[in-house]
Structures are given as C-alpha cells and as structure tokens.
Design a protein around this motif. Sequence first.
Motif, mmCIF file in Angstrom:
data_model
loop_
_atom_site.group_PDB
_atom_site.id
_atom_site.type_symbol
_atom_site.label_atom_id
_atom_site.label_comp_id
_atom_site.label_asym_id
_atom_site.label_seq_id
_atom_site.Cartn_x
_atom_site.Cartn_y
_atom_site.Cartn_z
ATOM 1 N N THR A 1 4.707 -5.575 -0.183
ATOM 2 C CA THR A 1 4.070 -5.110 1.048
ATOM 3 C C THR A 1 2.979 -4.089 0.733
ATOM 4 O O THR A 1 1.873 -4.126 1.310
ATOM 5 C CB THR A 1 5.114 -4.491 1.979
ATOM 6 O OG1 THR A 1 6.145 -5.456 2.244
ATOM 7 C CG2 THR A 1 4.486 -4.052 3.272
ATOM 8 N N ALA A 2 3.289 -3.161 -0.182
ATOM 9 C CA ALA A 2 2.284 -2.162 -0.565
ATOM 10 C C ALA A 2 1.085 -2.841 -1.213
ATOM 11 O O ALA A 2 -0.079 -2.448 -0.988
ATOM 12 C CB ALA A 2 2.908 -1.142 -1.512
ATOM 13 N N SER B 1 -1.062 -4.339 1.484
ATOM 14 C CA SER B 1 -1.855 -3.302 2.158
ATOM 15 C C SER B 1 -3.015 -2.852 1.281
ATOM 16 O O SER B 1 -4.152 -2.663 1.756
ATOM 17 C CB SER B 1 -0.955 -2.108 2.516
ATOM 18 O OG SER B 1 0.100 -2.508 3.371
ATOM 19 N N SER C 1 15.009 -5.544 -2.615
ATOM 20 C CA SER C 1 14.365 -4.716 -1.570
ATOM 21 C C SER C 1 13.189 -3.926 -2.135
ATOM 22 O O SER C 1 12.139 -3.777 -1.486
ATOM 23 C CB SER C 1 15.399 -3.758 -0.964
ATOM 24 O OG SER C 1 15.929 -2.892 -1.989
ATOM 25 N N LEU C 2 13.334 -3.440 -3.358
ATOM 26 C CA LEU C 2 12.226 -2.674 -3.957
ATOM 27 C C LEU C 2 11.005 -3.567 -4.229
ATOM 28 O O LEU C 2 9.870 -3.172 -4.000
ATOM 29 C CB LEU C 2 12.712 -2.030 -5.263
ATOM 30 C CG LEU C 2 11.685 -1.178 -6.008
ATOM 31 C CD1 LEU C 2 11.231 -0.023 -5.143
ATOM 32 C CD2 LEU C 2 12.294 -0.652 -7.309
ATOM 33 N N ARG D 1 10.259 -6.262 -2.576
ATOM 34 C CA ARG D 1 9.599 -6.562 -1.298
ATOM 35 C C ARG D 1 8.699 -5.392 -0.853
ATOM 36 O O ARG D 1 7.608 -5.595 -0.313
ATOM 37 C CB ARG D 1 10.658 -6.847 -0.237
ATOM 38 C CG ARG D 1 11.450 -8.118 -0.488
ATOM 39 C CD ARG D 1 12.261 -8.474 0.747
ATOM 40 N NE ARG D 1 13.215 -9.548 0.456
ATOM 41 C CZ ARG D 1 14.466 -9.357 0.097
ATOM 42 N NH1 ARG D 1 14.963 -8.134 -0.031
ATOM 43 N NH2 ARG D 1 15.263 -10.394 -0.153
ATOM 44 N N GLN D 2 9.190 -4.188 -1.059
ATOM 45 C CA GLN D 2 8.352 -3.040 -0.687
ATOM 46 C C GLN D 2 7.059 -3.007 -1.515
ATOM 47 O O GLN D 2 5.973 -2.726 -0.986
ATOM 48 C CB GLN D 2 9.153 -1.752 -0.894
ATOM 49 C CG GLN D 2 10.301 -1.564 0.071
ATOM 50 C CD GLN D 2 11.096 -0.306 -0.212
ATOM 51 O OE1 GLN D 2 10.801 0.447 -1.159
ATOM 52 N NE2 GLN D 2 12.144 -0.061 0.587
ATOM 53 N N GLU D 3 7.181 -3.280 -2.805
ATOM 54 C CA GLU D 3 5.982 -3.290 -3.640
ATOM 55 C C GLU D 3 5.026 -4.406 -3.235
ATOM 56 O O GLU D 3 3.799 -4.235 -3.286
ATOM 57 C CB GLU D 3 6.388 -3.429 -5.098
ATOM 58 C CG GLU D 3 7.085 -2.195 -5.646
ATOM 59 C CD GLU D 3 7.393 -2.314 -7.116
ATOM 60 O OE1 GLU D 3 7.100 -3.405 -7.685
ATOM 61 O OE2 GLU D 3 7.891 -1.340 -7.716
ATOM 62 N N GLU E 1 17.294 -3.585 -10.370
ATOM 63 C CA GLU E 1 16.144 -2.723 -10.006
ATOM 64 C C GLU E 1 15.571 -2.055 -11.254
ATOM 65 O O GLU E 1 14.361 -1.863 -11.368
ATOM 66 C CB GLU E 1 16.624 -1.678 -8.994
ATOM 67 C CG GLU E 1 15.525 -0.717 -8.554
ATOM 68 C CD GLU E 1 16.053 0.297 -7.568
ATOM 69 O OE1 GLU E 1 15.290 1.223 -7.252
ATOM 70 O OE2 GLU E 1 17.207 0.185 -7.107
#
Length: 424
Positions: free
Chosen positions: A229-230, A233, A222-223, A225-227, A175
């Motif tokens: 997704t962001a 959006s 996981s981080l 993937r969140q980025e 990470e």
Amino acid sequence: MTRDKLLEIANKHPSLKDGVRSPLISDLVSDMRSKITVQLISGNKNSRRRHATTIAFKVAFDALSPSVAQSVTNDLVTLFLDENVKARTARASETTDFLQHEAEKLKQKLAGTEQAIADYKLQFKESLPEHLNLYMSMLERAQNSRVEVARQLETVKSQKSLLELQTRSSGGISEQQVRLNNLRKKYDELSVQYTESHPDLVTLRSEIDQLKTAAPRRTANSLVRQEITAAKSQIALLVEQREKIDEQISSLQQRIINIPQVERGLLSLNRDYEAVKEQYDQIVGNTMQAQMAESLEQGRKAERFSILEPPLLPDQPYKPDRKKFLAAGFAASLFLPLGLVIGLAFMDKSIRGANSIEMITGHAPLVVIGVIETEEELQRQRNRKIKAIIAVLLGFVSIVIATHFLYQPLDMLMYKLMYKLGVS
C-alpha cells in the motif's frame, strides 16, 4: 540705414540739408543714402569664385566738409556695431528657443518609447532575453529531477512487484524473513552508489546480521500488504511529481522558444529608443551651446564686429579728381580762346592792310599811309598792360587760395613737393 536713423543723423548735422535742393524729407533721405558707401573686402582678391568670403568692409560718407564726413561716418559705424550686437543676440535667442522646443518634443517622444518598452516587457515578462540563462539552468535541473523521479518510480514499482510476488508465494514466510529480504535489496541498491565503508551500508549489514541470528517471528502477510500500500501511494506521488515536472519542462521549453521572437521586437524598440535618445542628447548639447552663446552675446564677449581703423579726418578731397580737373581746365583755357579767335577771324569782314585791298580790287594801292598813334592811344595801351598784369596776379592769388582750401593745404603740398625733390 532706415529712414528714422538717417533722419536722426541729418538732424544732428544740419549742414547735410544744405546740399539738398528739394525740401522734401524723402529727397533728403535718398540723398544721404546715395552718399553712403559700403565696400566689401574678400579674403582672397585673386579668387575667381562666385561667392568670395567677406572678411571686412569699409564704410564711407561723402560730404563737402571733412569734419562732417568724419562725424557722419562715426555715427554709421556705431549703427553697424549696435545692429550687429542686436542681430546676433536675437539670432542666439531664437536658436535657443527653437532647440528647447525641439528638445521638449524629443523628450516626450523618448518617454513614449520608454513606456512602450516597459509595456512590451510587461506583456512578455516570461520570455525576456535576459531570462534565457535562468530558464536554461531551470530546464537542466528539471530534466535531472525528472530522470531522478523516473528512476525512483521504477525502483518503487520493482519493489511493489516483488512484494506482490512474495505475497502470492510466501504463505508461511515469517515477518523476520520479509524484513531480511527488504534489507538485502536496499543494501544491493546502495552498494551500487556507495562503497562498503559507507555508514548506511555498515548499518544495513549490522541489521542483516542481527536478523539472521534472531528467531523467526510471526508471518509477514500484514506487513507486506502495508508495504505494498505504501509503495502504491509512493508510486502515485512520484507519477504526480513527474507530471508536474513535465509541465514545468514544457513551459520552460515554450518560453525559450518564444525568446527569439520577443527579442526581435525588443531590439526594434531599443533601436528606436537609442535613435531618439541620440537625437535628444545632441539637441540638449546644442541647446547648452546656444544658451552659452546667448549669454556671451548679451555680455558682448562673443565674436562680433570690431573696428580695424576708426574714421579719420580727410586731408584731401575724395572727388572730383583734381589732376583730371586741372588738365581739363588747362586744355579748355588753351583751346577755347584759340578756337574763339579763329571763329571771330572767319566772321570778321573788315579790311586790314594793303594786301586785303589788293585781294579785293585786284589792283595795288598807289599810296599806303601807316597808323599814326596819338598820345591818348599810347596811354590806353599802357593802361591795358597794367590791367592785364593785375589780372594775372589776381588770378595767380586766386589759384593759390583755391588750391589751399579746395585741393590741399599749401604746407602739405610744400612738404610733398620737398619729399619728391629729396629736400630734407
């Protein structure tokens, strides 16, 4: 000059009825009209124009008495002055009423034109010419915003692609390493816009240095993937924002395109409005002038008839021409008796003298006896001479009296004769 006014003057001067043979009122009025004289005086007597400008006029009245002629002329002058004031006041009032009526009609027409302009502006409120500069400024800002959104969209897409690539190829990347990579990319992007001393770049360098010296932490799957997704959006928001900007640009362009056509119709309405307004202003100005003229007429302060010379008492008869009348009387008194004597001589058949007897018989008379005048005959001849002298004296006195009363007073005639002879 109407019947009633002339009868009023005739009743004021009863002597005017004496010269009318007929007792009818119409004959009296006709006789008075025939004795009234109105002589126009033009500004240029030598002008050959058909309609010369009249600057004055004379009023006169024929009467047997000088005082009556003067009094009647005064009454006529008064009638002319009063009628002039009435006519000018009435004309000024009519002009004022007419102009006020026309002004009211133009006012209604002006209000209708103003309402038409207001309705037109309300109908095309989004394409009015006065909004052109505003729309051009808004269009420029919208285009700049679209460029900025497009740039941000491309940046986010690039970040998303990079994150997806890292996710596929970095199974054991920590990470901390992912964070370090993101900070480096962000530092590279900002370094294009700012200098190295910029606070944002200084902060990013500090964080990068800290991450380099820090120990590796857990994996960043996981981080990442969140980025991702962001980023997705953010991409959706940027796409939606770009579409809204495109709609705004399209609307502004359509409004700008419609402005010339709207301006043409608005110019036509404004032209009609200005024409009606100019007519209305002119009518209002003329109405104010007419009202002022009416006030001046009512106060008798405006231009009107004025008496240049009042009627004067005549000092000599106007007609007939006394000189021509005297010459005709002298000629008649000279040639009429002469012709009468000649005519009687031709008609006389009596025999007078020896020559007449000799002409008739053809023989001379033997003896001619002269006329023997008796004392009675001589007395009759003397009486005839005396009567002739008396008749001549009476005739001379009658001529003097007639000259004094009918032609000219003797004192004025004497002054005139002394003036012509140069006697002071």
